[in-house]
Design a protein around this motif. Structure first.
Motif, PDB file in Angstrom:
ATOM      1  N   MET B 218       0.762  -1.252   0.134  1.00  0.00           N
ATOM      2  CA  MET B 218      -0.131   0.023   0.109  1.00  0.00           C
ATOM      3  C   MET B 218       1.042   1.196   0.178  1.00  0.00           C
ATOM      4  O   MET B 218       2.144   1.291   0.350  1.00  0.00           O
ATOM      5  N   GLY B 219       0.357   2.284  -0.386  1.00  0.00           N
ATOM      6  CA  GLY B 219       0.775   3.768  -0.418  1.00  0.00           C
ATOM      7  C   GLY B 219       0.563   4.454   0.743  1.00  0.00           C
ATOM      8  O   GLY B 219      -0.300   4.182   1.525  1.00  0.00           O
ATOM      9  N   GLY B 220       1.249   5.693   0.919  1.00  0.00           N
ATOM     10  CA  GLY B 220       0.667   6.404   2.061  1.00  0.00           C
ATOM     11  C   GLY B 220       1.297   6.271   3.573  1.00  0.00           C
ATOM     12  O   GLY B 220       1.239   5.047   3.924  1.00  0.00           O
ATOM     13  N   ASP B 221       2.134   7.166   3.834  1.00  0.00           N
ATOM     14  CA  ASP B 221       2.701   7.084   5.359  1.00  0.00           C
ATOM     15  C   ASP B 221       1.777   7.343   6.327  1.00  0.00           C
ATOM     16  O   ASP B 221       0.996   8.454   6.397  1.00  0.00           O
ATOM     17  N   VAL B 222       1.166   6.274   6.955  1.00  0.00           N
ATOM     18  CA  VAL B 222       0.075   6.461   8.088  1.00  0.00           C
ATOM     19  C   VAL B 222       0.242   7.333   9.189  1.00  0.00           C
ATOM     20  O   VAL B 222      -0.762   7.619   9.879  1.00  0.00           O
ATOM     21  N   ARG B 223       1.499   7.576   9.411  1.00  0.00           N
ATOM     22  CA  ARG B 223       1.874   8.509  10.424  1.00  0.00           C
ATOM     23  C   ARG B 223       1.850  10.066  10.242  1.00  0.00           C
ATOM     24  O   ARG B 223       1.753  10.720  11.146  1.00  0.00           O
ATOM     25  N   GLU B 224       1.424  10.197   8.964  1.00  0.00           N
ATOM     26  CA  GLU B 224       1.124  11.563   8.509  1.00  0.00           C
ATOM     27  C   GLU B 224      -0.306  11.685   8.084  1.00  0.00           C
ATOM     28  O   GLU B 224      -1.014  10.813   7.582  1.00  0.00           O
ATOM     29  N   LYS B 225      -1.028  12.773   8.401  1.00  0.00           N
ATOM     30  CA  LYS B 225      -2.220  13.109   7.982  1.00  0.00           C
ATOM     31  C   LYS B 225      -2.581  12.948   6.328  1.00  0.00           C
ATOM     32  O   LYS B 225      -3.491  12.067   5.913  1.00  0.00           O
ATOM     33  N   ASP B 226      -1.660  13.438   5.588  1.00  0.00           N
ATOM     34  CA  ASP B 226      -1.786  13.359   4.084  1.00  0.00           C
ATOM     35  C   ASP B 226      -1.753  11.730   3.626  1.00  0.00           C
ATOM     36  O   ASP B 226      -2.481  11.456   2.787  1.00  0.00           O
ATOM     37  N   GLY B 227      -0.816  11.229   4.235  1.00  0.00           N
ATOM     38  CA  GLY B 227      -0.354   9.715   3.890  1.00  0.00           C
ATOM     39  C   GLY B 227      -1.710   8.808   4.326  1.00  0.00           C
ATOM     40  O   GLY B 227      -2.108   7.948   3.716  1.00  0.00           O
ATOM     41  N   ALA B 228      -2.248   9.223   5.331  1.00  0.00           N
ATOM     42  CA  ALA B 228      -3.360   8.355   5.791  1.00  0.00           C
ATOM     43  C   ALA B 228      -4.626   8.618   5.220  1.00  0.00           C
ATOM     44  O   ALA B 228      -5.334   7.683   4.737  1.00  0.00           O
ATOM     45  N   ALA B 229      -4.838   9.769   4.593  1.00  0.00           N
ATOM     46  CA  ALA B 229      -6.076  10.048   3.604  1.00  0.00           C
ATOM     47  C   ALA B 229      -5.518   9.220   2.359  1.00  0.00           C
ATOM     48  O   ALA B 229      -6.610   8.930   1.624  1.00  0.00           O
ATOM     49  N   LYS B 230      -4.407   9.360   1.929  1.00  0.00           N
ATOM     50  CA  LYS B 230      -4.171   8.736   0.557  1.00  0.00           C
ATOM     51  C   LYS B 230      -4.319   7.117   1.060  1.00  0.00           C
ATOM     52  O   LYS B 230      -5.043   6.379   0.032  1.00  0.00           O
ATOM     53  N   ARG B 231      -4.164   6.487   1.965  1.00  0.00           N
ATOM     54  CA  ARG B 231      -4.214   5.291   2.396  1.00  0.00           C
ATOM     55  C   ARG B 231      -5.652   4.993   2.294  1.00  0.00           C
ATOM     56  O   ARG B 231      -6.051   3.830   1.826  1.00  0.00           O
ATOM     57  N   VAL B 232      -6.623   5.725   2.939  1.00  0.00           N
ATOM     58  CA  VAL B 232      -7.947   5.445   3.177  1.00  0.00           C
ATOM     59  C   VAL B 232      -8.604   5.597   1.740  1.00  0.00           C
ATOM     60  O   VAL B 232      -9.422   4.634   1.236  1.00  0.00           O
ATOM     61  N   ARG B 233      -8.364   6.413   0.788  1.00  0.00           N
ATOM     62  CA  ARG B 233      -8.626   6.678  -0.652  1.00  0.00           C
ATOM     63  C   ARG B 233      -8.306   5.291  -1.529  1.00  0.00           C
ATOM     64  O   ARG B 233      -9.116   4.653  -2.140  1.00  0.00           O
ATOM     65  N   GLN B 234      -7.187   4.814  -1.129  1.00  0.00           N
ATOM     66  CA  GLN B 234      -6.655   3.399  -1.741  1.00  0.00           C
ATOM     67  C   GLN B 234      -7.418   2.335  -1.254  1.00  0.00           C
ATOM     68  O   GLN B 234      -7.686   1.540  -2.161  1.00  0.00           O
ATOM     69  N   LEU B 235      -7.882   2.093   0.118  1.00  0.00           N
ATOM     70  CA  LEU B 235      -8.423   1.248   0.641  1.00  0.00           C
ATOM     71  C   LEU B 235      -9.815   1.039   0.017  1.00  0.00           C
ATOM     72  O   LEU B 235     -10.392   0.110  -0.006  1.00  0.00           O
ATOM     73  N   LEU B 236     -10.433   2.320   0.028  1.00  0.00           N
ATOM     74  CA  LEU B 236     -11.934   2.295  -0.492  1.00  0.00           C
ATOM     75  C   LEU B 236     -12.230   2.549  -1.688  1.00  0.00           C
ATOM     76  O   LEU B 236     -13.290   2.713  -2.429  1.00  0.00           O
ATOM     77  N   GLU B 237     -11.085   2.604  -2.640  1.00  0.00           N
ATOM     78  CA  GLU B 237     -11.541   2.879  -4.043  1.00  0.00           C
ATOM     79  C   GLU B 237     -12.215   1.694  -4.762  1.00  0.00           C
ATOM     80  O   GLU B 237     -12.003   0.431  -4.271  1.00  0.00           O
ATOM     81  N   ASP B 238     -13.113   1.768  -5.477  1.00  0.00           N
ATOM     82  CA  ASP B 238     -14.017   0.695  -5.910  1.00  0.00           C
ATOM     83  C   ASP B 238     -14.948   0.094  -4.719  1.00  0.00           C
ATOM     84  O   ASP B 238     -15.453  -1.033  -4.958  1.00  0.00           O
TER      85      ASP B 238
END
Lengths: 200, 257
Positions: B218-238
């Motif tokens: 997965m992408g996105g550094d979950v320790r950072e706000k932007d990274g966590a937002a990216k992770r959630v987008r990636q997790l919930l796409e589709d």
């Protein structure tokens, strides 16, 4: 050759080599109703549903079968462990030595052999044997036992096994699955598979 | 020059033989016959995501880091709050679980992670499919379950489906990174870090997995706000019935104006 292109070449080789062992795996179908030898040994089983034999092994004379993946249902055959050998391959003989099956091992001690093996091999401090009783396996006197342990993925797994010592070698079949859903879903199939095992 | 061409051809030949399984594996799947349109009137129980964040020691062992885990939990929570309105159906936040309920929830989350891992390893991964799962793929069958005990999870009686989210982020320690460099020089592949994310929609009556998005990289550094937002987008796409992908496109084009 410039440094950046050298780096690119090294990266390409690493990617290529990383891909290779992963694709070299080939799990095999074990078809319902078709008798098959385990690990090219005289031990034969006839599955009553389709199983998958996982590629590779965890030790000499072992073979693993599954339906959904090793994490979810795992049947392990120990097809004739010789005296002086551990149940599974030792990662490090010095740092993580495993207990050995020996000519002095009694049937009733086999559950403890599995327990002490798992404490090191799976780093599982929570292993407990829940029942031990005499029974039959491969048409011989055997021990049947059940157990439970928490694995490194924080899941509690239940296990059931049958073991017999024949001509000085240990023959055992075990089934492990998460206690949630997966153990109950497949235990009857495992028992049929264990019942079908024969040794000439 | 001749040596470079030899190396290039050699590496490409191995990659061609390997048929690119690392790069070409599936990431998501839906159970046959399942369809969840937006505004369907169905209720989705959002379970508290499981976060495992830590460092990878030089020897490769996972060492949990409580601060990072707390940061990541807060960041992912915020990102999920922001994404909820785009999920297309009514979201119910699961009540806090205590005692036996908390233990049962943790065990179901661990089972969800194990099932997701098995799907990636044995059904998605082209070079490693189990023969029976290969057959399922040909018949367009995606049949996995957590079992019907999900019906007893806290909050399950007021919803139709549950959304399970599991993240495991392991950052390579300095020692591990150095080992990786040494490994590269010696021609031995040493991995550093691991970023696993699974999101799954589960039927709360049967426990069947209806939709899964699972990736071990997965992408996105979950320790950072932007990274966590990216992770959630990636997790919930589709995500079935969601407008997340569309909303992102709109947001991106809006930002560009």
């Amino acid at each position: 050759m410039t440094l950046p292109s050298l780096r690119a070449l090294v990266a390409l080789w690493l990617l290529a080599l990383a891909c290779l062992p992963l694709t070299a795996q080939a799990h095999k179908l074990r078809e319902s109703g078709v008798s098959v030898a385990v690990d090219d040994s005289p031990l034969t089983v006839t599955p009553s549903r389709d199983w998958n034999r996982l590629d590779g092994n965890i030790g000499k004379h072992t073979e693993r079968w599954t339906i959904d993946g090793a994490q979810l249902n795992d049947v392990t055959f120990y097809a004739g462990i010789e005296p002086g050998k551990p149940l599974v391959r030792e990662r490090s003989k010095k740092r993580e030595p495993l207990p050995k099956f020996s000519t002095a091992t009694l049937l009733v001690e086999v559950p403890e052999l599995l327990e002490t093996t798992y404490r090191t091999y799976k780093n599982s401090g929570s292993f407990k044997v829940t029942t031990i009783e005499p029974g039959q396996f491969l048409g011989r006197e055997a021990v049947h036992f059940t157990y439970e342990f928490v694995d490194q993925d924080e899941l509690t797994r239940q296990g059931e096994a049958r073991a017999a010592i024949i001509a000085g070698r240990l023959y055992m079949i075990s089934f492990e699955a998460p206690r949630l859903h997966y153990f109950e879903a497949v235990i009857a199939q495992f028992r049929k598979l264990a019942d079908s095992a024969t040794l000439p | 020059m001749r040596t470079s061409i030899f190396h290039l051809l050699g590496a490409f030949a191995i990659l061609a033989l390997a048929a690119g399984p690392v790069c070409a594996q599936e990431r998501s799947a839906t159970r046959q016959g399942f369809n969840l349109p937006a505004q369907s009137g169905k209720k989705i129980l959002l379970l508290r995501p499981t976060m495992r964040v830590g460092e990878q020691s030089t020897g490769g062992l996972f060492e949990p880091n409580a601060d990072w885990t707390e940061q990541a939990r807060a960041n992912i929570g915020e990102a999920l709050d922001a994404s909820q309105r785009n999920l297309g159906n009514e979201i119910i936040i699961a009540p806090d679980a205590y005692g036996e309920d908390a233990r049962a929830l943790n065990e179901h989350m661990a089972l969800f992670a194990a099932v997701s891992q098995a799907v990636i390893q044995y059904q998605f991964f082209v070079g490693n499919r189990l023969p029976t799962k290969k057959r399922d793929n040909k018949a367009d069958v995606f049949d996995w379950s957590l079992g019907n005990s999900v019906a007893s999870l806290p909050g399950a009686d007021g919803a139709d489906y549950a959304l399970f989210i599991y993240n495991r982020d392991v950052y390579g320690s300095t020692g591990r990174k150095m080992l990786q460099v040494v490994g590269m020089l010696a021609g031995v592949g040493v991995s550093s870090g691991e970023h696993v994310g699974y999101a799954g929609l589960v039927d709360l009556k049967t426990g069947d997995l209806l939709w899964l998005n699972a990736d071990a990289q997965m992408g996105g550094d979950v320790r950072e706000k932007d990274g966590a937002a990216k992770r959630v987008r990636q997790l919930l796409e589709d995500f079935p019935g969601s407008t997340i992908a569309k909303a992102d496109v709109v947001a991106a084009s809006g930002a560009g104006k």
